[in-house]
Design an enzyme around this catalytic site. Structure first.
Site, PDB file in Angstrom:
ATOM      1  N   CYS A 125      -3.220  -1.360   2.101  1.00 59.46           N
ATOM      2  CA  CYS A 125      -4.674  -1.378   1.915  1.00 59.46           C
ATOM      3  C   CYS A 125      -5.400  -0.846   3.148  1.00 59.46           C
ATOM      4  CB  CYS A 125      -5.148  -2.801   1.617  1.00 59.46           C
ATOM      5  SG  CYS A 125      -4.760  -3.405  -0.035  1.00 59.46           S
ATOM      6  N   CYS A 208      -0.777  -2.832  -7.865  1.00 58.62           N
ATOM      7  CA  CYS A 208      -1.230  -4.168  -7.461  1.00 58.62           C
ATOM      8  C   CYS A 208      -2.281  -4.757  -8.394  1.00 58.62           C
ATOM      9  CB  CYS A 208      -1.756  -4.119  -6.026  1.00 58.62           C
ATOM     10  SG  CYS A 208      -0.539  -3.525  -4.828  1.00 58.62           S
ATOM     11  N   CYS A 231      -8.596  -6.765  -0.343  1.00 56.97           N
ATOM     12  CA  CYS A 231      -7.979  -5.545   0.180  1.00 56.97           C
ATOM     13  C   CYS A 231      -8.179  -5.412   1.684  1.00 56.97           C
ATOM     14  CB  CYS A 231      -8.531  -4.317  -0.534  1.00 56.97           C
ATOM     15  SG  CYS A 231     -10.301  -4.028  -0.251  1.00 56.97           S
TER      16      CYS A 231
END
Length: 244
Positions: A125, A208, A231
């Site tokens: 991320c 995800c 994130c």
């Protein structure tokens, strides 16, 4: 005291004063105030073009279609998200949508096999979303998010205005419910993200993101089975080279 007498920097005092003064305004009024009065030419809407994104995008289009809209393309997004982006941009007449992606250098250094999402989702991320967003918001004094309190326990106390270093983040839909979101979409005949019909209620990257089960909160399908719930773009000051 006029609106512009309040400091426009994103420190905690300024954010708190904005919260006190403007918390009773409706979402469209908050957006108009922020775009036209508080931060003219210095504010952007950051949009994932996800499940609820059409609401804020529509509101912004009724205020100024040239408002900068930042879209981070991580390289792992659903094709349906990219198609939804193109559909909404055309429908709403948005003229300043700016796409940002991870740099080839960062991908080569940190995710050469494009499998970092499995081995280290936080770093994935960081490389694919946080750092590109850091570059995108550099030069802006404020940015607008689509977060809502109902989405998860971690967002239950989300304020309307919050500080991010010297920038301010504005959450016009913080107090909105899921029902109110749907009512707005219906009232303005706005198209839905195609994955919503399959119970994807919070839509991120393909590896995800999973459908939400009955009784779960709207973000339960993100990073399922992991302790990760965000994130990273809302966990500190975003920077083009932060954290690595």
């Amino acid at each position: 005291m006029g609106v512009l007498d309040v400091s426009l920097f994103g420190d905690y005092t300024a954010a708190s004063r904005f919260e006190e003064r403007f918390v009773a305004l409706d979402a469209r009024a908050v957006l108009r105030l922020a775009i036209q009065d508080l931060y003219p030419g210095r504010i952007a809407l950051v949009s994932s073009f996800g499940a609820d994104s059409a609401v804020l995008l529509h509101m912004v289009s009724t205020i100024d279609t040239a408002t900068p809209v930042i879209f981070v393309d991580t390289g792992h997004l659903f094709p349906e998200t990219l198609a939804y982006r193109d559909e909404l941009v055309a429908l709403l007449g948005l003229t300043n949508v700016q796409a940002f992606s991870p740099t080839p250098e960062d991908l080569a250094a940190f995710d050469p096999e494009t499998f970092l999402w499995s081995t280290n989702p936080d770093q994935c991320c960081e490389v694919r979303k946080v750092m590109p967003l850091g570059r995108a918001v550099d030069g802006f004094d404020a940015w607008i998010t689509g977060r809502k309190r109902f989405q998860s326990d971690t967002r239950a106390a989300l304020p309307l205005f919050e500080a991010e270093g010297t920038r301010t983040k504005i959450n016009p839909l913080a107090s909105w419910s899921a029902t109110r979101i749907l009512s707005y979409l219906d009232a303005h005949d706005l198209p839905r993200h195609r994955l919503v019909a399959k119970n994807y209620l919070s839509i991120g990257c393909i590896p995800c993101t999973s459908p939400v089960k009955p009784g779960e909160d709207a973000r339960a399908g993100r990073w399922r089975g992991k302790s990760k719930t965000e994130c990273g773009i809302h966990l500190g000051v975003v920077s083009g080279g932060a954290g690595i």
